[in-house]
Design a protein around this motif. Structure first.
Motif, PDB file in Angstrom:
ATOM      1  N   VAL A 106       0.840  -1.198   0.000  1.00 42.40           N
ATOM      2  CA  VAL A 106       0.000   0.000   0.000  1.00 42.40           C
ATOM      3  C   VAL A 106       0.881   1.256   0.000  1.00 42.40           C
ATOM      4  N   ARG A 107       2.059   1.125   0.558  1.00 41.84           N
ATOM      5  CA  ARG A 107       3.001   2.253   0.445  1.00 41.84           C
ATOM      6  C   ARG A 107       3.399   2.458  -1.019  1.00 41.84           C
ATOM      7  N   GLU A 108       3.612   1.356  -1.698  1.00 42.18           N
ATOM      8  CA  GLU A 108       3.981   1.445  -3.116  1.00 42.18           C
ATOM      9  C   GLU A 108       2.823   2.033  -3.924  1.00 42.18           C
ATOM     10  N   LEU A 109       1.627   1.598  -3.562  1.00 36.35           N
ATOM     11  CA  LEU A 109       0.441   2.129  -4.246  1.00 36.35           C
ATOM     12  C   LEU A 109       0.370   3.646  -4.085  1.00 36.35           C
ATOM     13  N   ALA A 110       0.584   4.096  -2.861  1.00 32.36           N
ATOM     14  CA  ALA A 110       0.517   5.532  -2.585  1.00 32.36           C
ATOM     15  C   ALA A 110       1.612   6.270  -3.364  1.00 32.36           C
ATOM     16  N   LYS A 111       2.776   5.694  -3.367  1.00 30.20           N
ATOM     17  CA  LYS A 111       3.918   6.345  -4.023  1.00 30.20           C
ATOM     18  C   LYS A 111       3.706   6.405  -5.543  1.00 30.20           C
ATOM     19  N   LYS A 112       3.347   5.237  -6.106  1.00 27.07           N
ATOM     20  CA  LYS A 112       3.189   5.135  -7.555  1.00 27.07           C
ATOM     21  C   LYS A 112       2.088   6.074  -8.071  1.00 27.07           C
ATOM     22  N   THR A 113       0.990   6.114  -7.333  1.00 31.82           N
ATOM     23  CA  THR A 113      -0.154   6.896  -7.808  1.00 31.82           C
ATOM     24  C   THR A 113      -0.035   8.371  -7.468  1.00 31.82           C
ATOM     25  N   ASN A 114       0.724   8.655  -6.388  1.00 31.39           N
ATOM     26  CA  ASN A 114       0.795  10.022  -5.873  1.00 31.39           C
ATOM     27  C   ASN A 114      -0.557  10.524  -5.336  1.00 31.39           C
TER      28      ASN A 114
ATOM     29  N   GLY B 121       0.567   4.983  10.717  1.00 33.49           N
ATOM     30  CA  GLY B 121       1.940   4.542  10.482  1.00 33.49           C
ATOM     31  C   GLY B 121       2.079   3.648   9.258  1.00 33.49           C
ATOM     32  N   ILE B 122       0.989   3.031   8.833  1.00 29.55           N
ATOM     33  CA  ILE B 122       1.089   2.145   7.665  1.00 29.55           C
ATOM     34  C   ILE B 122       1.555   2.960   6.463  1.00 29.55           C
ATOM     35  N   LEU B 123       1.018   4.171   6.337  1.00 27.35           N
ATOM     36  CA  LEU B 123       1.537   5.084   5.316  1.00 27.35           C
ATOM     37  C   LEU B 123       2.441   6.100   6.003  1.00 27.35           C
ATOM     38  N   ASN B 124       3.557   6.349   5.393  1.00 24.62           N
ATOM     39  CA  ASN B 124       4.558   7.230   5.985  1.00 24.62           C
ATOM     40  C   ASN B 124       4.027   8.644   6.126  1.00 24.62           C
ATOM     41  N   GLU B 125       4.043   9.142   7.331  1.00 25.40           N
ATOM     42  CA  GLU B 125       3.416  10.438   7.587  1.00 25.40           C
ATOM     43  C   GLU B 125       4.273  11.613   7.133  1.00 25.40           C
ATOM     44  N   ASN B 126       5.539  11.381   6.910  1.00 27.32           N
ATOM     45  CA  ASN B 126       6.342  12.530   6.455  1.00 27.32           C
ATOM     46  C   ASN B 126       6.537  12.557   4.933  1.00 27.32           C
ATOM     47  N   GLU B 127       5.743  11.752   4.260  1.00 28.38           N
ATOM     48  CA  GLU B 127       5.733  11.881   2.791  1.00 28.38           C
ATOM     49  C   GLU B 127       4.788  13.020   2.412  1.00 28.38           C
ATOM     50  N   ASP B 128       5.061  13.638   1.260  1.00 23.55           N
ATOM     51  CA  ASP B 128       4.293  14.809   0.809  1.00 23.55           C
ATOM     52  C   ASP B 128       2.796  14.587   0.749  1.00 23.55           C
ATOM     53  N   ARG B 129       2.380  13.411   0.322  1.00 27.63           N
ATOM     54  CA  ARG B 129       0.973  13.211   0.007  1.00 27.63           C
ATOM     55  C   ARG B 129       0.184  12.619   1.165  1.00 27.63           C
TER      56      ARG B 129
ATOM     57  N   THR C  32      -2.351  15.048  -9.053  1.00 20.91           N
ATOM     58  CA  THR C  32      -1.821  16.327  -8.586  1.00 20.91           C
ATOM     59  C   THR C  32      -2.830  17.088  -7.733  1.00 20.91           C
ATOM     60  N   ALA C  33      -3.860  16.343  -7.273  1.00 18.60           N
ATOM     61  CA  ALA C  33      -4.889  16.991  -6.444  1.00 18.60           C
ATOM     62  C   ALA C  33      -4.225  17.818  -5.346  1.00 18.60           C
ATOM     63  N   ALA C  34      -4.788  18.993  -5.116  1.00 26.10           N
ATOM     64  CA  ALA C  34      -4.208  19.859  -4.091  1.00 26.10           C
ATOM     65  C   ALA C  34      -4.347  19.192  -2.728  1.00 26.10           C
ATOM     66  N   MET C  35      -3.362  19.370  -1.890  1.00 25.83           N
ATOM     67  CA  MET C  35      -3.443  18.803  -0.548  1.00 25.83           C
ATOM     68  C   MET C  35      -4.328  19.707   0.304  1.00 25.83           C
ATOM     69  N   PRO C  36      -5.263  19.117   1.035  1.00 25.24           N
ATOM     70  CA  PRO C  36      -6.142  19.941   1.865  1.00 25.24           C
ATOM     71  C   PRO C  36      -5.360  20.562   3.033  1.00 25.24           C
ATOM     72  N   THR C  37      -5.917  21.631   3.546  1.00 24.78           N
ATOM     73  CA  THR C  37      -5.305  22.242   4.728  1.00 24.78           C
ATOM     74  C   THR C  37      -5.878  21.558   5.966  1.00 24.78           C
ATOM     75  N   ILE C  38      -5.020  21.097   6.800  1.00 21.45           N
ATOM     76  CA  ILE C  38      -5.466  20.386   8.013  1.00 21.45           C
ATOM     77  C   ILE C  38      -5.180  21.264   9.233  1.00 21.45           C
ATOM     78  N   SER C  39      -6.211  21.451  10.054  1.00 22.15           N
ATOM     79  CA  SER C  39      -6.013  22.277  11.255  1.00 22.15           C
ATOM     80  C   SER C  39      -5.244  21.487  12.300  1.00 22.15           C
ATOM     81  N   PRO C  40      -4.482  22.189  13.109  1.00 26.21           N
ATOM     82  CA  PRO C  40      -3.827  21.498  14.223  1.00 26.21           C
ATOM     83  C   PRO C  40      -4.875  21.076  15.250  1.00 26.21           C
ATOM     84  N   PRO C  41      -4.546  20.097  16.085  1.00 21.16           N
ATOM     85  CA  PRO C  41      -5.514  19.649  17.097  1.00 21.16           C
ATOM     86  C   PRO C  41      -5.864  20.787  18.057  1.00 21.16           C
TER      87      PRO C  41
END
Ligand SMILES: Cc1ncc(C[n+]2csc(CCOP(=O)(O)OP(=O)(O)O)c2C)c(N)n1
Ligand SMILES: Cc1ncc(C[n+]2csc(CCOP(=O)(O)OP(=O)(O)O)c2C)c(N)n1
Lengths: 600, 600
Positions: free
Chosen positions: B250-258, B269-277, B367-376
């Protein structure tokens, strides 16, 4: 969700909330302490404890410990130890404790707070619910109830307010009558349902009655005739005597008849060991010399409350002939071979004791010479405090009314040789034999003993002897003892691991080592005690140190929780353990070999 | 009874003893550590562990702890945690741990040493055996086996040497394929029976295959078309993705598709949280602002490994429409409403990732824009270290490859907000939610991580955050961590009791208090550690103290077992917990009221 304050009663318009009904019933029985662990499916239920005057909540560190404590409570109090857990996670954690209570017939009420009724019906996948293996199938909220079916004598799932009060009464009564565990499952939204308060005006009657009074009288008569005809009668009390509240009865029987009397390993203490006519602990071939010979020569053994498991019968080496024995069991009475199934011994024994005409007993029986019993063989140890020395020390420890609790392990096979004082009793689990049991059981036993101490003028202490391996299982409950202001005396046998297992197999194998370097004398403090204030810990290595301790009135009469680490040798096994292993090992080898021959 | 030495193999004449066969198979899978507690019905079996090179026995303080540890091992290793217990007493003590592994799909092999075959057939009443309620009936030695039926996916009772090897292989393979617990019951006299050694030459194949390859390809095609057709696709990984070894996929899926991607609370943690997407943790209405809106707007959510329980779905507030979602589960695949029952997602996902033609993905999706996420939201606490501050501190703690373990309790609802580093993972039990689980699970997880650290060049640490109430349940296993030379970092949240329960009900009730005055920083030492040598304990009360600790490389890179007592306020609840209680409390109230109306 419940609006009333935590202490106000919910009684109104002739109704009372289910939670208050339940805990009022429990309190009515004479139970002052409720054990368990909270969880979101029982919190509302627990609120009702505070609404019943003088009923206390005793939170434990975990549910298995709480179950063990409830079992210990039940064994001492002869009323159900009450355990409250939460759905699934708590309920299953406690299961092994309930199973032990079932095996050894301790009365225990396990109350489980479950998911609410509509949530069950709609099969919500809320936390603690067990999903089906196939996630497309709906979870069954009742699945955990099935898992405890074989370790309970009764249960009720309180999902209907019309029947709930009667069901509560039935379960409580059955537990008391059978001296076994029972369950109440209470959906969270049932706790505040209104039940008929008037029922509470009549107390529960849990006395045991046999169905057929005519048959019962016949049996009583036949037992009395056998007693009168006997030339060499004896009384032999096993553990179920105590469980079924017949300790006083059988003591009276022994006293009235003056017959030489015996107990089993599990029944030790039921008959007073410092009375003239007490002979010893009968454990088949594994008894002190003189014991087996004398009881096996009896022409009329009044055998009460039998539990015929391996370690309670000297590895199945009882040699009591049917034609010489009267079995008095909760499930049957058997008079010299004649079996009465389904007859409970209690009412029978009661009538026997009441109707017994001492004049009719033969002089031979009444005045039979007491056999000579040899002292236990002395087994040497490379360290000063041996099993033998510990037995002697514990004999010196015992004061009237003391309760001795012994964990499964080496000393369990030595403790039959401890000489008991007046009205001492033994709490041990030599049949279910689950280690870790006794430390929390000590908590429960001490609570039970304290409840009635004033009324009974009972100054007895609670003394636990436990191995290091067993203690590691459930050690945190030391904290609850301190928290509850209890003052048990704990002898912690530090012999570097699972010695009884070493005696059985693999003395050098590392699987018989335990977690090393525990600082045993630091634990009471670490778990909340203050050394010298509410707790006291010490280590004894030499005989002199142990003797000094027992000679010290401050130690002997302390109001603190006390832990004595006793340094013993890793391969120091009591004589009876060695013999038990030889005997049972031999039997096992034989049947294994025969089986192998038949199934090559 | 077995004559060979403890380390010599039993291979002879093409045969191998059952015990050695079993442990050789386990070792072949890549498992180096066996957890459990000895008992006389498994001692002979345990001997064979020493005959398999590089296989280790890890004795635990009790069986429930050992089960939790085995579960923790399995979650990290993605291979069965192996647990050995003894008949009845040990087996039942472990049951709740196995149940948790079943609920949350952790692979676990529970090996139970039972009474010997002839003794079973002849129904001897030996210790640990459960008697019937009526003692005239013979005990059923198999009764305990029934109690675990609902918490296992497979089992075998090895009472026949002709089938035993195949049965062992079947159970091991099934556990690995289903990622669920399974049982092996082994009568003591079976351990030394000869099995065919040649079977060991071929390794077990536990890869998952779907029955109908044509259907599988159809599904793959339809998923690929949906992906290509989408304008706004996303990836959403839940916990069963990891359990079924699809994390890399699933990490590969996320990476490949962006595609923008999300995890669930349990899947964090299953998907790396410090990746751009990476967008955030999706938890229905209880997500950070921006998260729910964006994923719920997606026209193609690739939802892998769903576990749809209350606290993993924001109290059942997921709002993913069927027509926008592709479910990829071990039990089914559902493509925008079209259900394929019995199809396992793994082979499907593998093909999707392999066959995916990146060129065919729409530019909008990629290339969908990344949403803005509010801090907790920040929640204040009267004490310096608040849940909010702790979240920030843990974010600073995390280094690549670290494993964060979080106990059921207040912080479990805060930890979704911890910012993960590269290849961090989370181990928590937010569905089965059994407290006491994580401390022993930390032991098992740390063992599993250490086994492969060198091969994987994994420098990650094991970090546990646990409340005081939970810690009291299973605290003794600290000793086993020290004994095994492990170096977990434990943050012990001292907030005076069961705070999460206070948040739910009865904040002032004494049932939510725990055993008081524990000296938390003395425990590693009491359980065998030597402060400064193999253990380190400290208390932090101020923000500066906690910051200093995290800034201290000695602490951050220690080879000691470390325990940090964190002083927090008794009523400091994270925002998500408050919201969860409001939401679920409301739902409960509503259904209770409706139910009451229908059943007055
Ligand atoms: C719950 C449970 N697990 C395992 C066993 C098996 N077992 C019986 S006695 C024993 C060792 C007890 O050791 P310890 O308490 O140190 O006493 P010792 O024999 O050294 O006096 C073990 C592991 C058991 N009876 N119950
Ligand atoms: C085995 C088990 N028993 C009881 C519960 C109910 N329960 C859930 S959370 C909790 C309290 C946890 O308290 P603590 O570990 O101190 O964490 P805090 O909420 O204070 O952070 C309890 C008792 C449970 N989930 N599992």
């Amino acid at each position: 969700m419940t609006a009333t304050s935590a202490t106000a009663s919910t009684k109104k318009d002739g109704n009372v909330h289910l939670g208050e009904y339940l805990f009022s019933r429990i309190k009515q029985l004479g139970i002052d302490n409720i054990l368990g662990v909270p969880g979101d499916f029982n919190l509302h239920l627990l609120d009702y404890i505070y609404r019943v005057p003088d009923l206390n909540w005793v939170g434990c560190c975990n549910e298995l410990n709480a179950a063990y404590a409830a079992d210990g409570y039940g064994r001492v109090k002869h009323l159900p130890g009450v355990l409250v857990t939460t759905y699934g996670v708590g309920e299953l954690s406690a299961l092994n404790g309930v199973s032990g209570a079932f095996a050894e017939q301790a009365p225990l009420l396990h109350i489980v707070g479950t998911t609410g009724r509509p949530i069950q019906e709609e099969s919500w996948l809320v936390h603690h619910v067990l999903p089906k293996e196939n996630s497309l199938q709906e979870p069954d909220h009742l699945v955990y109830q099935g898992m405890s079916e074989k370790v309970r004598c009764c249960s009720a799932f309180l999902n209907d307010k019309e029947t709930a009060a009667a069901e509560i009464d039935r379960v409580l009564t059955t537990i008391c009558q059978k001296s076994l565990p029972g369950y109440l499952f209470i959906p969270v939204d049932m706790t505040w349902q209104p039940l008929d308060a008037a029922r509470l005006d009549s107390k529960l009657d849990y006395s045991v009655k046999n169905e057929d009074p005519k048959l019962e009288n016949e049996i009583v008569d036949s037992i009395l005739s056998e007693i009168y005809a006997s030339k060499n009668a004896t009384v032999f009390a096993d553990v179920l005597t105590a469980r079924h509240r017949a300790t006083d009865l059988v003591r009276e029987l022994a006293k009235k008849t003056n017959f030489p009397n015996y107990t089993s390993p599990l029944g030790k203490g039921i008959l007073n060991e410092n009375e003239d006519r007490f002979v010893g602990v009968y454990n088949g071939q594994l008894s002190l010399e003189g014991v087996a010979k004398s009881i096996e020569a009896s022409d009329c053994v009044l055998f009460t409350g039998p539990l015929l498991s391996d370690s309670n019968t000297g590895g199945f080496s009882h040699n009591l002939k049917d034609e010489n024995t009267i079995y008095l069991s909760p499930d049957y009475v058997k008079v010299k071979g004649k079996l009465y199934e389904g007859v409970h011994f209690f009412p029978v024994l009661k009538k026997v004791v009441e109707q017994l005409d001492v004049e009719k007993i033969s002089a031979e029986s009444k005045t039979a010479a007491m056999p000579t019993i040899s002292p236990p063989p002395v087994i040497d140890s490379p360290l000063p405090i041996s099993q033998t020395f510990l037995v002697d020390s514990m004999s010196k420890m015992m004061r009237p009314d003391d309760l001795l609790i012994v964990e499964t392990g080496t000393f369990q096979f030595a403790c039959s040789d401890v000489k008991f004082n007046t009205n001492n009793s033994l709490l041990t689990q030599i049949f279910y034999s689950c280690i870790g049991f006794t430390l929390p059981a000590t908590l429960g036993a001490a609570l039970a003993k304290r409840e009635d101490a004033a009324a009974k003028n009972d100054k007895g202490r609670v003394i636990l002897v436990e191995g290091d391996g067993s203690a590691q299982m459930t050690i945190q409950e030391l904290g609850t003892m301190v928290r509850q202001g209890l003052n048990p005396i704990i002898f912690l046998l530090n012999n570097d691991g699972y010695s009884i297992e070493r005696a059985i197999h693999g003395p050098e194998q590392s699987y018989n080592d335990i977690c090393p370097k525990w600082k045993w004398t630091k634990l009471l403090e670490a778990f909340g005690g203050t050394e010298g204030v509410d707790s006291f810990s010490t280590t004894v290595k030499t005989r002199e140190e142990l003797e000094a301790l027992i000679g010290d009135e401050k130690f002997m009469n302390s109001d603190k929780a006390q832990l004595v680490e006793v340094i013993m040798d890793v391969n120091d096994y009591p004589w009876r353990l060695n013999e038990q292993i030889k005997l049972m090992g031999g039997k096992n080898m034989k049947v294994f070999a025969e089986y192998q021959k038949k199934n090559p």
